[in-house]
Design a protein around this motif. Structure first.
Motif, PDB file in Angstrom:
ATOM      1  N   ILE A 111      40.232  34.002  19.375  1.00 33.21           N
ATOM      2  CA  ILE A 111      39.674  33.708  20.698  1.00 33.21           C
ATOM      3  C   ILE A 111      40.452  32.576  21.371  1.00 33.21           C
ATOM      4  O   ILE A 111      40.796  32.653  22.561  1.00 33.21           O
ATOM      5  CB  ILE A 111      38.176  33.358  20.575  1.00 33.21           C
ATOM      6  CG1 ILE A 111      37.364  34.611  20.215  1.00 33.21           C
ATOM      7  CG2 ILE A 111      37.654  32.719  21.863  1.00 33.21           C
ATOM      8  CD1 ILE A 111      35.917  34.327  19.843  1.00 33.21           C
ATOM      9  N   GLU A 114      43.890  33.960  22.474  1.00 39.29           N
ATOM     10  CA  GLU A 114      43.816  34.858  23.629  1.00 39.29           C
ATOM     11  C   GLU A 114      43.454  34.107  24.910  1.00 39.29           C
ATOM     12  O   GLU A 114      44.103  34.279  25.948  1.00 39.29           O
ATOM     13  CB  GLU A 114      42.788  35.969  23.366  1.00 39.29           C
ATOM     14  CG  GLU A 114      42.460  36.828  24.568  1.00 39.29           C
ATOM     15  CD  GLU A 114      43.642  37.592  25.127  1.00 39.29           C
ATOM     16  OE1 GLU A 114      43.635  37.885  26.342  1.00 39.29           O
ATOM     17  OE2 GLU A 114      44.590  37.899  24.361  1.00 39.29           O
ATOM     18  N   CYS A 115      42.445  33.281  24.835  1.00 40.38           N
ATOM     19  CA  CYS A 115      41.940  32.640  26.045  1.00 40.38           C
ATOM     20  C   CYS A 115      42.842  31.515  26.538  1.00 40.38           C
ATOM     21  O   CYS A 115      42.877  31.217  27.747  1.00 40.38           O
ATOM     22  CB  CYS A 115      40.524  32.113  25.813  1.00 40.38           C
ATOM     23  SG  CYS A 115      39.305  33.415  25.538  1.00 40.38           S
ATOM     24  N   LYS A 118      46.902  33.837  26.669  1.00 41.66           N
ATOM     25  CA  LYS A 118      47.024  35.191  27.221  1.00 41.66           C
ATOM     26  C   LYS A 118      48.281  35.888  26.682  1.00 41.66           C
ATOM     27  O   LYS A 118      49.149  36.324  27.439  1.00 41.66           O
ATOM     28  CB  LYS A 118      47.085  35.139  28.752  1.00 41.66           C
ATOM     29  CG  LYS A 118      45.918  34.431  29.432  1.00 41.66           C
ATOM     30  CD  LYS A 118      44.643  35.252  29.361  1.00 41.66           C
ATOM     31  CE  LYS A 118      43.564  34.725  30.286  1.00 41.66           C
ATOM     32  NZ  LYS A 118      43.082  33.383  29.932  1.00 41.66           N
ATOM     33  N   TYR A 125      41.814  43.422  19.568  1.00 40.24           N
ATOM     34  CA  TYR A 125      41.264  42.391  18.688  1.00 40.24           C
ATOM     35  C   TYR A 125      40.093  42.976  17.912  1.00 40.24           C
ATOM     36  O   TYR A 125      39.334  43.809  18.435  1.00 40.24           O
ATOM     37  CB  TYR A 125      40.750  41.193  19.488  1.00 40.24           C
ATOM     38  CG  TYR A 125      41.820  40.297  20.058  1.00 40.24           C
ATOM     39  CD1 TYR A 125      42.568  39.460  19.231  1.00 40.24           C
ATOM     40  CD2 TYR A 125      42.086  40.285  21.425  1.00 40.24           C
ATOM     41  CE1 TYR A 125      43.560  38.637  19.751  1.00 40.24           C
ATOM     42  CE2 TYR A 125      43.067  39.462  21.960  1.00 40.24           C
ATOM     43  CZ  TYR A 125      43.804  38.644  21.111  1.00 40.24           C
ATOM     44  OH  TYR A 125      44.778  37.833  21.636  1.00 40.24           O
ATOM     45  N   GLU A 228      35.212  31.735  29.007  1.00 45.57           N
ATOM     46  CA  GLU A 228      36.547  32.335  28.979  1.00 45.57           C
ATOM     47  C   GLU A 228      36.565  33.745  28.390  1.00 45.57           C
ATOM     48  O   GLU A 228      37.373  34.586  28.804  1.00 45.57           O
ATOM     49  CB  GLU A 228      37.513  31.438  28.179  1.00 45.57           C
ATOM     50  CG  GLU A 228      37.857  30.120  28.862  1.00 45.57           C
ATOM     51  CD  GLU A 228      36.833  29.016  28.589  1.00 45.57           C
ATOM     52  OE1 GLU A 228      37.148  27.846  28.856  1.00 45.57           O
ATOM     53  OE2 GLU A 228      35.736  29.340  28.107  1.00 45.57           O
ATOM     54  N   ILE A 229      35.689  34.024  27.414  1.00 45.44           N
ATOM     55  CA  ILE A 229      35.727  35.351  26.795  1.00 45.44           C
ATOM     56  C   ILE A 229      35.337  36.451  27.784  1.00 45.44           C
ATOM     57  O   ILE A 229      35.642  37.633  27.561  1.00 45.44           O
ATOM     58  CB  ILE A 229      34.850  35.446  25.524  1.00 45.44           C
ATOM     59  CG1 ILE A 229      33.372  35.170  25.832  1.00 45.44           C
ATOM     60  CG2 ILE A 229      35.382  34.515  24.444  1.00 45.44           C
ATOM     61  CD1 ILE A 229      32.455  35.392  24.626  1.00 45.44           C
ATOM     62  N   ILE A 232      38.458  38.394  28.846  1.00 45.02           N
ATOM     63  CA  ILE A 232      39.297  39.119  27.885  1.00 45.02           C
ATOM     64  C   ILE A 232      39.414  40.576  28.323  1.00 45.02           C
ATOM     65  O   ILE A 232      38.414  41.272  28.493  1.00 45.02           O
ATOM     66  CB  ILE A 232      38.717  39.024  26.460  1.00 45.02           C
ATOM     67  CG1 ILE A 232      38.789  37.567  25.947  1.00 45.02           C
ATOM     68  CG2 ILE A 232      39.464  39.953  25.501  1.00 45.02           C
ATOM     69  CD1 ILE A 232      38.170  37.359  24.572  1.00 45.02           C
ATOM     70  N   LYS A 233      40.653  41.027  28.509  1.00 49.49           N
ATOM     71  CA  LYS A 233      40.901  42.405  28.942  1.00 49.49           C
ATOM     72  C   LYS A 233      41.315  43.312  27.785  1.00 49.49           C
ATOM     73  O   LYS A 233      41.282  44.541  27.908  1.00 49.49           O
ATOM     74  CB  LYS A 233      42.002  42.414  30.001  1.00 49.49           C
ATOM     75  CG  LYS A 233      41.709  41.561  31.231  1.00 49.49           C
ATOM     76  CD  LYS A 233      40.545  42.102  32.036  1.00 49.49           C
ATOM     77  CE  LYS A 233      40.440  41.441  33.401  1.00 49.49           C
ATOM     78  NZ  LYS A 233      40.117  40.021  33.356  1.00 49.49           N
ATOM     79  N   THR A 236      38.339  45.135  22.390  1.00 51.06           N
ATOM     80  CA  THR A 236      37.802  44.231  21.369  1.00 51.06           C
ATOM     81  C   THR A 236      36.664  44.892  20.600  1.00 51.06           C
ATOM     82  O   THR A 236      35.693  45.356  21.198  1.00 51.06           O
ATOM     83  CB  THR A 236      37.293  42.933  22.019  1.00 51.06           C
ATOM     84  OG1 THR A 236      38.369  42.282  22.722  1.00 51.06           O
ATOM     85  CG2 THR A 236      36.751  41.970  20.964  1.00 51.06           C
ATOM     86  N   ILE A 258      32.121  40.031  26.532  1.00 49.63           N
ATOM     87  CA  ILE A 258      33.491  40.549  26.523  1.00 49.63           C
ATOM     88  C   ILE A 258      33.498  41.948  27.137  1.00 49.63           C
ATOM     89  O   ILE A 258      32.851  42.860  26.624  1.00 49.63           O
ATOM     90  CB  ILE A 258      34.071  40.578  25.098  1.00 49.63           C
ATOM     91  CG1 ILE A 258      34.116  39.154  24.518  1.00 49.63           C
ATOM     92  CG2 ILE A 258      35.473  41.189  25.090  1.00 49.63           C
ATOM     93  CD1 ILE A 258      34.555  39.083  23.072  1.00 49.63           C
ATOM     94  N   SER A 261      33.801  45.822  25.331  1.00 51.69           N
ATOM     95  CA  SER A 261      33.860  45.627  23.886  1.00 51.69           C
ATOM     96  C   SER A 261      32.943  46.621  23.182  1.00 51.69           C
ATOM     97  O   SER A 261      32.103  47.267  23.805  1.00 51.69           O
ATOM     98  CB  SER A 261      33.479  44.195  23.513  1.00 51.69           C
ATOM     99  OG  SER A 261      32.167  43.889  23.967  1.00 51.69           O
TER     100      SER A 261
END
Length: 293
Positions: A111, A114-115, A118, A125, A228-229, A232-233, A236, A258, A261
């Motif tokens: 996490i 990624e956050c 990027k 994930y 921030e999550i 996430i693109k 997941t 997310i 997900s």
């Protein structure tokens, strides 16, 4: 299956890695980030069979434990050090396109990676029994402590107040808590990789996290990527056990936040569904990886 072991230079230290199998037919490698901090890669060897599907499986000991360097350097034990190590390992092993599975602290590392950065080339994930926020984790563990027998709760209370975690009463109380929510005892019927002696990263765990699972007090105490999550693109998959340290509330919090997900809840597992429901975990993981290559 072919197994390749090696070391990557990491500053003045070295990072041990283990590669199982070879990737074929466009199947991207799976990179595994272990928990702890300081728990070592060992338990991930129960996922070696993923390589039978024609996919390379890569695991490593993060600096501070296992076969990697274990310096007496408390100032190293923070998310930035381990994220830098992850970035360098991807470069060292030419992992331009890769799936990343992080378990427990390893999921926090994924996490954070990624956050904060990027990164490019992440196909998916797998966030295994992990957390987006240390305070949420602590809240859930404290809630569960309230269900323990009163003498067990009292032993934990006394240790919290005195900061003395060496008493027999506290050790037994923590053991009971971890038995319920982390893992069962290792015995002669356990996989060899769990029975094998290992160099656990005690200093890295205590410095980064704290004395136990329910008292984050180290450099990760302020870990919080709840906002921030949501950005996430990358595809997941969230996995967790029904009686996991990663409670269903924690897992669902990540699932809700997310985008797009997927969440798999393992009914008969604690903190390591890939051990306790190994065949099912591998089947679900293979399916996920093949769909997201």
């Amino acid at each position: 299956m072919k197994v390749t072991e090696g070391y990557m230079p990491f500053g003045e230290y070295k990072t041990y890695y283990r590669i199982v199998g070879e990737s074929k037919d466009g199947k991207r490698p799976l990179l595994l980030l272990h928990g702890g901090p300081g728990s070592t890669h060992n338990y991930f060897e129960v996922l070696d069979d993923i390589a039978k599907d024609g996919r390379q499986v890569i695991m490593y000991d993060q600096i501070g434990c296992g076969k990697s360097s274990i310096p007496d350097r408390p100032e190293l034990w923070n998310a930035e050090t381990w994220t830098d190590e992850l970035i360098q390992l991807r470069e060292h092993l030419n992992l331009d396109e890769v799936h990343i599975l992080g378990q427990s602290w390893g999921g926090m590392l994924a996490i954070h990676y990624e956050c904060t950065f990027k990164p490019e080339g992440i196909k998916s994930y797998i966030l295994s029994s992990t957390l987006p926020d240390s305070k949420l984790w602590e809240k859930e563990q404290r809630r569960r402590i309230a269900y323990l027998p009163e003498d067990t709760q009292e032993a934990i209370r006394k240790a919290d107040e005195s900061h003395d975690y060496s008493t027999k009463e506290y050790q037994e109380a923590e053991g009971e808590f971890m038995l319920r929510y982390c893992a069962g005892p290792v015995d002669e019927n356990s996989p060899e990789c769990l029975r094998r002696p290992k160099n656990a990263g005690t200093q890295s765990y205590v410095t980064a996290w704290g004395q136990n699972e329910f008292s984050p007090s180290g450099t990760l105490e302020g870990f919080n990527f709840m906002d921030e999550i949501e950005d996430i693109k990358v595809p997941t998959l969230i996995t967790s056990g029904l009686t996991d340290l990663c409670s269903p509330l924690i897992a669902k919090t990540m699932y809700d936040k997310i985008p797009n997900s997927k969440w798999e809840l393992f009914e008969f597992s604690r903190h390591m569904p890939f051990v306790e429901e190994n065949e099912k975990y591998i089947r679900i993981l293979n399916d996920w990886l093949n769909k997201n290559d």
